[in-house]
Design an enzyme around this catalytic site. Sequence first.
Site, PDB file in Angstrom:
ATOM      1  N   GLU A 204       1.995  10.185   0.570  1.00  0.00           N
ATOM      2  CA  GLU A 204       1.878   8.866   1.185  1.00  0.00           C
ATOM      3  C   GLU A 204       3.232   8.166   1.184  1.00  0.00           C
ATOM      4  OE1 GLU A 204      -2.542   7.354  -0.099  1.00  0.00           O
ATOM      5  OE2 GLU A 204      -1.021   7.320  -1.664  1.00  0.00           O
ATOM      6  N   CYS A 205       3.703   7.758   2.340  1.00  0.00           N
ATOM      7  CA  CYS A 205       4.856   6.878   2.510  1.00  0.00           C
ATOM      8  C   CYS A 205       6.107   7.416   1.794  1.00  0.00           C
ATOM      9  CB  CYS A 205       4.510   5.465   2.050  1.00  0.00           C
ATOM     10  SG  CYS A 205       5.585   4.195   2.775  1.00  0.00           S
ATOM     11  N   GLY A 206       6.452   6.894   0.626  1.00  0.00           N
ATOM     12  CA  GLY A 206       7.626   7.394  -0.079  1.00  0.00           C
ATOM     13  C   GLY A 206       7.533   8.880  -0.363  1.00  0.00           C
TER      14      GLY A 206
ATOM     15  N   GLY B 140       2.148  11.292   5.546  1.00  0.00           N
ATOM     16  CA  GLY B 140       2.319  10.199   6.490  1.00  0.00           C
ATOM     17  C   GLY B 140       2.567   8.887   5.778  1.00  0.00           C
TER      18      GLY B 140
END
Length: 461
Positions: free
Chosen positions: A332-334, A434
């Site tokens: 997720e993200c980072g 993502g």
Amino acid sequence: MNFPRVVLAGLSGGSGKTIVTLGLCRAFKNMAQVVKPFKKGPDYIDARWLGLASGTYATNLDPFLMSNDRLKALFLEKGLGADISIVEGNRGLYDGKDVDGSCSTAELARIIKAPVILTIDCTKMTRTVAAIVAGCKAFEEGFELAGVILNRTAGERHRNILKSSIEAYTDIPVLGMLPKLKENPIPERHMGLVSNTEYDAVDKALDTLGQMALDCIDLDAVSKIAGNVSNLVAEKSAWEGIELVSEDKPVIGVVRDKALWFYYEENLEALTRAGAEIKEVSLFANEPWPAIDGLYLGGGFPETLAKEISENESIRKHVYELAKSGLPIFAECGGFMYLGRDVEYEGQKYPMSAVLSLSTKLCARPQGLGYTSGKIIHENPFFPIGSTVIGHEFHYSLCADNEQLDPKYALDMDRGKGMAEGHDGLLMNNVYAGYNHIHALGVPCWAGNFVKAAAEFKNTK
């Protein structure tokens, strides 16, 4: 079930409610009270600081991310046994995701039947504050506006006029008046408060805020308000639909260090309930990781630590090989940024794990912000095709250079930006990556599917 609880709200983001809430949590903790903190909305940073201030981790509550029944059940479960449960709201009291104020702090207060204390920034304002308080009380029904705390007051004369005006025109008590601070005890940056993992004066800052609350807020009155609440009942378990799916105890590695630490504790608890053994690992480890059957990379600040991350070539290569071997990986993200080829930060590119043939770049403004929802359109280890995935995103980076051959995105978003014009959840082998963050209680299929995939990988080794 009846236990002391109160919601701290503001008129807007930046009104000072986080500082006030942190001060209250630390003040009550220093008075030997058992404080359970909660944070309304999708938030990791404020929640982490609330946990540090109170001595126990904060639980997030959000009417968008979970049903009302789950929300109430989670609130009751996590708040049980505390002397006081303190909920920090987000944005303004009535601010939600639409014109009706859906998912606002006021709506949360109604769901959990908690009184609200409103924090108001009184900069360059006197009598007008009484009109604001009266308007907030009258705007919506169904919850109790139990008091106000006046923030950023300029001096004794200013405070006297503010308090007298509120008392003259409303029946809402003034519970405290805080002075203007010359500087914020906790520095801020592009995503809000700085991470405690990158700040050396954590306890000093929190003790300063605790003392300010002790000196400037009527803590006895706050305690009385929190204790004067009605009964609250949950009609089902918060964990409905999250059950044991494997007795093989697959090991899921969770990257938890100073770069990646954005995790809802309930996500990790859900994985455990589904049968996983959690082992924390680090992108900065000097020793090899233990054997794992799955990998969860949460969000965080890989950009600010990109140089140090890039220097650990052995871990970068290890993650690349794990992905190549078919290990189930959820990022997720980072965590997604770490799986890319490199990260660009302040004009410099730093190599990452290169699991995905793409680059990410940090920008000056947010590239995705708010609640998300979408449909799963491709097969993957974590969500069935056709299922709805709700969550949130908050990222300053963007996917600047995607060289994936025939990229396949699992999530077709009807709300949110994702990583590619409304698409998210890039797939590669058993990798799902993502910008979207999920809460396990909002997407209850995720934990069981993750554990099943990890068990299958374990059994094929």
